[in-house]
Design a protein around this motif. Sequence first.
Motif, short mmCIF file in Angstrom:
data_model
loop_
_atom_site.label_atom_id
_atom_site.label_comp_id
_atom_site.label_asym_id
_atom_site.label_seq_id
_atom_site.Cartn_x
_atom_site.Cartn_y
_atom_site.Cartn_z
N PRO A 253 35.45 76.50 -13.07
CA PRO A 253 35.27 75.49 -14.13
C PRO A 253 34.17 74.46 -13.81
O PRO A 253 33.71 73.78 -14.72
CB PRO A 253 36.64 74.82 -14.23
CG PRO A 253 37.40 75.24 -13.03
CD PRO A 253 36.80 76.50 -12.51
N ASP A 254 33.75 74.38 -12.54
CA ASP A 254 32.73 73.40 -12.19
C ASP A 254 31.31 73.94 -12.30
O ASP A 254 30.34 73.20 -12.12
CB ASP A 254 32.96 72.87 -10.77
CG ASP A 254 34.17 71.97 -10.72
OD1 ASP A 254 34.49 71.36 -11.77
OD2 ASP A 254 34.81 71.87 -9.66
N ALA A 255 31.17 75.23 -12.57
CA ALA A 255 29.84 75.82 -12.69
C ALA A 255 29.14 75.24 -13.92
O ALA A 255 29.78 74.96 -14.93
CB ALA A 255 29.95 77.33 -12.83
N PRO A 256 27.81 75.00 -13.82
CA PRO A 256 27.11 74.50 -15.01
C PRO A 256 27.02 75.59 -16.09
O PRO A 256 26.89 76.77 -15.79
CB PRO A 256 25.72 74.13 -14.48
CG PRO A 256 25.58 74.79 -13.16
CD PRO A 256 26.94 75.10 -12.65
N ALA A 257 27.08 75.14 -17.34
CA ALA A 257 27.13 76.09 -18.47
C ALA A 257 25.87 76.94 -18.54
O ALA A 257 25.90 78.04 -19.07
CB ALA A 257 27.33 75.32 -19.77
N ARG A 258 24.75 76.41 -18.00
CA ARG A 258 23.50 77.16 -18.16
C ARG A 258 23.51 78.46 -17.35
O ARG A 258 22.72 79.34 -17.61
CB ARG A 258 22.30 76.30 -17.75
CG ARG A 258 22.17 75.98 -16.28
CD ARG A 258 20.75 75.52 -15.94
NE ARG A 258 20.35 74.33 -16.70
CZ ARG A 258 20.57 73.10 -16.29
NH1 ARG A 258 21.20 72.88 -15.15
NH2 ARG A 258 20.19 72.07 -17.01
N GLU A 259 24.46 78.58 -16.41
CA GLU A 259 24.49 79.80 -15.60
C GLU A 259 25.18 80.97 -16.28
O GLU A 259 25.16 82.09 -15.78
CB GLU A 259 25.20 79.50 -14.27
CG GLU A 259 24.31 78.71 -13.32
CD GLU A 259 25.01 78.36 -12.02
OE1 GLU A 259 26.14 78.83 -11.80
OE2 GLU A 259 24.41 77.60 -11.25
N LEU A 260 25.82 80.71 -17.43
CA LEU A 260 26.55 81.78 -18.09
C LEU A 260 25.61 82.72 -18.84
O LEU A 260 24.57 82.32 -19.32
CB LEU A 260 27.55 81.19 -19.10
CG LEU A 260 28.71 80.40 -18.54
CD1 LEU A 260 29.62 79.97 -19.68
CD2 LEU A 260 29.49 81.22 -17.53
N SER A 261 26.06 84.00 -18.98
CA SER A 261 25.34 84.94 -19.82
C SER A 261 25.63 84.60 -21.28
O SER A 261 26.53 83.81 -21.58
CB SER A 261 25.81 86.35 -19.53
OG SER A 261 27.14 86.49 -19.98
N GLY A 262 24.85 85.18 -22.19
CA GLY A 262 25.02 84.89 -23.61
C GLY A 262 26.44 85.13 -24.09
O GLY A 262 27.03 84.28 -24.77
N GLY A 263 27.00 86.29 -23.71
CA GLY A 263 28.35 86.61 -24.17
C GLY A 263 29.37 85.62 -23.65
O GLY A 263 30.26 85.17 -24.39
N ASN A 264 29.23 85.23 -22.40
CA ASN A 264 30.17 84.27 -21.82
C ASN A 264 29.99 82.88 -22.39
O ASN A 264 30.95 82.13 -22.53
CB ASN A 264 30.05 84.27 -20.30
CG ASN A 264 30.78 85.44 -19.69
OD1 ASN A 264 31.96 85.65 -19.96
ND2 ASN A 264 30.08 86.23 -18.88
N GLN A 265 28.74 82.53 -22.74
CA GLN A 265 28.52 81.24 -23.40
C GLN A 265 29.25 81.20 -24.73
O GLN A 265 29.89 80.21 -25.08
CB GLN A 265 27.02 81.02 -23.64
CG GLN A 265 26.25 80.67 -22.38
CD GLN A 265 24.82 80.32 -22.67
OE1 GLN A 265 24.29 80.62 -23.73
NE2 GLN A 265 24.16 79.70 -21.71
N GLN A 266 29.16 82.30 -25.48
CA GLN A 266 29.82 82.33 -26.78
C GLN A 266 31.34 82.27 -26.62
O GLN A 266 32.01 81.60 -27.39
CB GLN A 266 29.39 83.59 -27.54
CG GLN A 266 29.70 83.55 -29.02
CD GLN A 266 28.80 82.58 -29.76
OE1 GLN A 266 28.43 81.53 -29.24
NE2 GLN A 266 28.46 82.89 -30.99
N LYS A 267 31.84 82.95 -25.61
CA LYS A 267 33.29 82.90 -25.37
C LYS A 267 33.71 81.48 -25.00
O LYS A 267 34.78 81.01 -25.39
CB LYS A 267 33.69 83.88 -24.27
CG LYS A 267 33.68 85.33 -24.73
CD LYS A 267 34.12 86.23 -23.59
CE LYS A 267 33.57 87.63 -23.77
NZ LYS A 267 33.73 88.42 -22.53
N LEU A 268 32.86 80.80 -24.23
CA LEU A 268 33.15 79.41 -23.86
C LEU A 268 33.21 78.53 -25.10
O LEU A 268 34.11 77.70 -25.25
CB LEU A 268 32.07 78.89 -22.90
CG LEU A 268 32.26 77.47 -22.39
CD1 LEU A 268 33.43 77.39 -21.44
CD2 LEU A 268 31.00 76.96 -21.69
N LEU A 269 32.27 78.76 -26.01
CA LEU A 269 32.27 77.98 -27.26
C LEU A 269 33.54 78.26 -28.05
O LEU A 269 34.17 77.33 -28.58
CB LEU A 269 31.06 78.37 -28.11
CG LEU A 269 29.81 77.52 -27.97
CD1 LEU A 269 28.76 77.98 -28.96
CD2 LEU A 269 30.15 76.07 -28.22
#
Lengths: 286, 334, 273
Positions: free
Chosen positions: C167-183
């Motif tokens: 949970p402490d990782a910066p959001a910019r490190e996520l892949s596109g799919g994982n960014q969308q799942k985070l959203l």
Amino acid sequence: MTGFVEIALLLSAPLLLAATGELVLERAGSIQIGLEGTMLVGAYVAFAVGRGGSSPEASLAAAAVAGLLAGLLFALFAVARRADPILVGTVWNLLALGATAFAYRLAAGETGSVLEVRTLPRGLFGIPDAVAASFLAPVVLHLWLARTRAGLRLTAAGENPEALRSLGLSVVAVRSGAAAASGVLGALGGAMLILTVSPTFVEGVTAGRGFLALALVVFARWKPLALLPAALLLGSVTALQYRLQAGGFGLPYAFFLALPGLVALAALALASTRGGAPKALGSTAP
Amino acid sequence: MKARTVLGVAIGTLAAAALLVLLAGASPADAFAALLRGAFGSKAAVGETAARSTGLVLTAVAAVVAFRAGVLNIGLEGQFLAGAAAAAAVGPLFPDLPIAARAAVVFAAPLAGALQAAPAVWLAEKRQVPPVLSTILLNLVAVAGVTWLVRGPLRDPAGDYPQSRALSDAVLLSPLVPGARATAAVLAALGLAATAAFLLARTPLGLALRAVGEAPRAARAAGLPDVRLRSGAFLASGALAGLAGGLEVLALTGRLYDPFSAGVGYSGIAAALLGGMTPLGGAASGFLFAALGAGSSALQRDAGVPSALASIVPALAVLGLLLARGGRTAESSR
Amino acid sequence: MPATTTGDVAALLLGGAEATSRPVALSPPVRREGAVPALALEDFSPIGSGAPAVSLSIAPGEALTLLAIDGNGADLLGAAVAGSRSARGGLRVAGRSIRPGSCLAFRAAGGAFIPADRRAEGLVAGLSLAENLFLRRPPGRFTIDRAALATSAADRLRRFGVRASGPDAPARELSGGNQQKLLLARELEPLPKLLVAIHPTRGLDIASSGDVRARLLDAARSGAGVLVVTADPEEAQELGAPVRVVYRGALSPPLPASTSLAELGRFMAGLAA
């Protein structure tokens, strides 16, 4: 030529030169808010070279060289290394203020005496030729931007740097060139102040003119020809201060000190800015 | 930030400073010793450094608060002057009631700083004028305002110089330790730096401010009150700079004169940058700059090296950092 | 345009994909008649788009797909509903009338939003995953309860299948799919009254796309109104919700999700009368 018109022209020219230089840089997509610092450096170099016994013309040339170096230095930081230009500019102002004060103290020692330099002689139009030529700078820039291949490239660097790059051209090179040109013009503006109306150096002698020139560019909507009336307006407003020192109006003198800043602020408020700005202004080079 | 970067920047800055000292005809080793003596060599020297750090720490924190919320407030200088002017106006009102006079200064100075920032806030949110431009111009207006005040409404009728009436000795803050210039104002500045650090890192408000500063569109789309957050941070930044100006009068100068500030607002921005855009880092850099200021005053006295060195060296350090790091540095270095 | 070319154009648009008809995989969502609509638009149009004003309504538990070729104003319409673009006309979310152009009011009424540009308008790249999840209401009263933030973030990341170092990782490190799942993890908890999702699977791999679509339909089944904007007719079919095609800002009548790709293509090209 009456005294007021002459002073107004002499005070408009440094603003106009500095603003023209800044406009070149901003049209290329970068921004140097440390223009005040560059003007200060130009003013100091002109003063120091003039004190060394050189002619006013030679002082002007020396200031141009210093400005070139200042512009290239800015390009190294804000263009090539892609540091935030706003931060580089802010710190550059601080450095220029400190460095010119340091150098002046070394040159002048602790003496409180006023050290003057020779000013530019009057030329064809009752004002020094260099001042008269300053009023051509925006016109030349206008033609250059519109008519030459290099001018188009410069505009492309500010509007669509990716496209410029896809043509195999270097955005860094174009913006660095623009930074060098803006450094030269800014320093010439500062030098002209010393070599016409205030032939001595004091700390912060440019008194915010670099900041006013920044506002002029926005006010002129990044169009060179629009700089002419805008600079003449602010130059005239500034000239009121000089008029006043000779004794005159009942209004407080400081009101006229504040007036250029207030006029520029009002202009920005009315102009509601972003329209006309280069699309990639302040962006990092691709 | 890498330790190697820090070391490189530090060495480069020291080398440049040594070169300047040589230019001034002094020996770098002697100059360095004089500098240290002037900054830390005695009780008075430490007091001088601490006293000078008040304004730098507060303006650095002010810069951090604004920049982290995405507002490039270059107007700290003007807001500092507005606070100082307010202090000079209300400070002498109660010469025999120190509590009332001090309270008036501590209330009026931040208010004046926020008011000085207010036109830029309005211009930014309603007219899309970038704060960089508007605050720079407002600085010019503030400088002219001080010129007017010390010759007009605030002028001390008893003095020969254009300066405001002095705050009475009873009102002025007294030194924490006899013989040193530092007052409780330093502690207030450090307390505010710690408060700002806590707010930014540990509270919902701080999280919202950082989000708005990092990604204004995303923060807005996520339902954060972006305009209110940005404007609030801008005004708070102005208030902190105003308080810095007020405390300068209340703790050190006792009155307003012209020119009043030698660029403390701009130095605050440099300190914030050097401190990685964090309140505590900014405060530490501010303290370092203050030590440099105190030390180079001694240097000018002892070795004839112009004290302008104190504004060159921080600028060189920040430039070195910008050169080493490149890229964007307005956001935090988290 | 002459009628003889319509089939050609549609085939051209869809790359001859009309032959593969896909089954509607998911059962239709429960529709609660008589409830206050999750979204009601009346003579609503984004300012500056030049599009005609539209009216539509989505009931709680109902999904609606707006299908359009880019540039026809479907994404503008979606963004305007979420308040991220200025608009005029009547806008009610869960019965509450909202001033258009205010993300704040949209959220206050119970709206949630997955924007088209997740990097610029969705996530705050420099903040941590946990901070992104709890931008508005981090746990804790006056100060952020960091322990609670970490545990509830970790829990949510797991449930929404976000793959990250923590949970402490910066959001910019996520892949596109994982960014969308985070959203999605941020926008779907707590369950909103209305979810607006623009191009929710654009640029994602097949597995992530399927996962995102399932989450959207789950939300509808749980009772949220869901408005999806897409340019992909196959996605419209797979969502299984009624489709309204947007052409030059105007809405087609509601089409069933089982409408053939060729027919959808004709509507998208403005060739259906």
